[in-house]
Design a protein around this motif. Structure first.
Motif, PDB file in Angstrom:
ATOM      1  N   TRP A  37      52.025  35.539  47.709  1.00 11.92           N
ATOM      2  CA  TRP A  37      51.117  36.448  47.967  1.00 11.92           C
ATOM      3  C   TRP A  37      49.699  35.884  48.920  1.00 11.92           C
ATOM      4  O   TRP A  37      49.226  36.656  49.567  1.00 11.92           O
ATOM      5  N   TYR A  64      46.260  39.761  45.175  1.00  5.69           N
ATOM      6  CA  TYR A  64      47.249  40.912  44.945  1.00  5.69           C
ATOM      7  C   TYR A  64      46.939  42.044  46.139  1.00  5.69           C
ATOM      8  O   TYR A  64      47.757  42.414  46.834  1.00  5.69           O
ATOM      9  N   ALA A 237      48.090  44.971  37.743  1.00  6.18           N
ATOM     10  CA  ALA A 237      47.904  43.653  38.373  1.00  6.18           C
ATOM     11  C   ALA A 237      47.224  42.540  37.675  1.00  6.18           C
ATOM     12  O   ALA A 237      46.037  42.271  38.040  1.00  6.18           O
ATOM     13  N   LYS A 241      51.847  41.044  35.776  1.00  5.10           N
ATOM     14  CA  LYS A 241      52.662  41.161  37.144  1.00  5.10           C
ATOM     15  C   LYS A 241      53.277  39.920  37.765  1.00  5.10           C
ATOM     16  O   LYS A 241      54.396  40.054  38.163  1.00  5.10           O
TER      17      LYS A 241
END
Length: 338
Positions: A37, A64, A237, A241
């Motif tokens: 990410w 995220y 999230a 997750k």
């Protein structure tokens, strides 16, 4: 140089509970997800990693959203430290991240027991709605007093990204509180009767903060917040997750997920062991448009086959474009070796 999220910058006693857990050897696959990410992310104010390690949730949500923007294929101008993301592409816009925090003295969204879920979902949904409204309003005030003065913000749509971390079991909120906060659509759990095929819903203009005070909801129901083009929202999230996306098929974890079931009060419930479970980055994500926006965000710009995009028809009806198996809720039960 890639950002280093996990080299400790503070003493272990000051680290957030979730950061401490993800730092354990057994959670290498989860760290790998968070590292992906963060690819291309820059610590523009020099505080990000420290904040991730101490408070975790707001920084986690920012990562995220950064990953989601990459999934959307939208380039980001990282020269500016505020708002959080100056997004380029076919329709440039600004995206500011925030989370719904617990009220003063309230319990956090981590470290609780799954053995005692919320008992009264009417109060739970109302309280979650109020926390979202507080976070939304704070970011709008910041936009009007500060961000709007910057040349790289002016004349661009402004989007707020909100995640719910406002109480234990905050992930149980699903879409109820954000629909109430933005569109005044309230689902009345207490009014549901045996034999109903859906939870009764109606339009409201305020939610009770206490016996003497109401807080306005339906923030996208008039021109009061026309300077906000849309909201990106998720209550999923979370740490869950990361676990869902981690490449760890031997993890002894059972995933229970809840999905829409049109025409029935009872949702579709699925169970799968980790080795059989699959989840997408965008599962559980909402994109909600403001029909009164001065600078509207074109529908579809933030579209994706796995998320729910909400627009408003001319007659006021909410149009929810989502996959049939949209992820409403995810719960994880893990077996820990003795």
């Amino acid at each position: 140089m890639p950002i280093d999220l996990f080299s400790p910058q503070i003493a272990a006693t000051d680290q957030h509970m979730i950061f401490q857990m993800i730092s354990e050897n057994s959670y290498g696959p989860e760290r790998a997800v968070l590292t992906r990410w963060a690819e291309g992310f820059q610590d523009r104010d020099g505080k990000f990693v420290r904040e991730l390690q101490t408070t975790f949730e707001s920084s986690f949500w920012e990562l995220y959203l950064f990953a989601a923007l990459k999934e959307w294929g939208l380039p980001i101008d990282l020269r500016h430290h505020a708002p959080d993301f100056v997004v380029e592409g076919p329709v440039p816009f600004c995206l500011e991240a925030t989370i719904a925090n617990p009220p003063a003295g309230g319990q956090p969204a981590h470290g609780f027991s799954m053995a005692h879920p919320p008992r009264n979902f009417t109060d739970f949904n109302i309280e979650s709605t109020l926390r979202i409204c507080n976070s939304f309003d704070a970011k709008v005030r910041k936009y009007r007093s500060s961000y709007l003065n910057h040349a790289h913000v002016q004349d661009k749509p402004f989007v707020i990204g909100i995640a719910s971390f406002d109480r234990p079991h905050s992930h149980f909120a699903a879409g109820r509180p954000i629909l109430a906060a933005l569109y005044g659509l309230y689902h009345d759990e207490a009014a549901t009767r045996p034999g109903d095929t859906h939870v009764p819903s109606y339009n409201v203009t305020a939610a009770p903060k206490n016996a003497n005070t109401n807080i306005d909801v339906g923030l996208f129901c008039d021109e009061a917040y026309a300077d906000v083009s849309a909201v990106v929202y998720s209550c999923l999230a979370t740490w869950g997750k990361l676990r869902a996306l981690a490449d760890d098929p031997v993890a002894p974890s059972m995933y229970t997920t809840i999905h829409p079931n049109p025409g029935s009060l009872f949702p579709i419930v699925r169970n799968a062991w980790k080795r059989e479970y699959s989840e997408h980055l965008m599962d559980g994500l909402y994109v909600l448009h403001n029909p009164f926006a001065k600078k509207p965000l074109p529908p579809g710009l933030l579209g994706h086959p796995r998320l729910c995009e909400v627009t408003v028809a001319d007659d006021g009806e909410l149009i929810m474009n989502a996959p049939d198996d949209f992820l409403l809720l995810r719960m994880i039960k893990s077996i820990k070796p003795a």
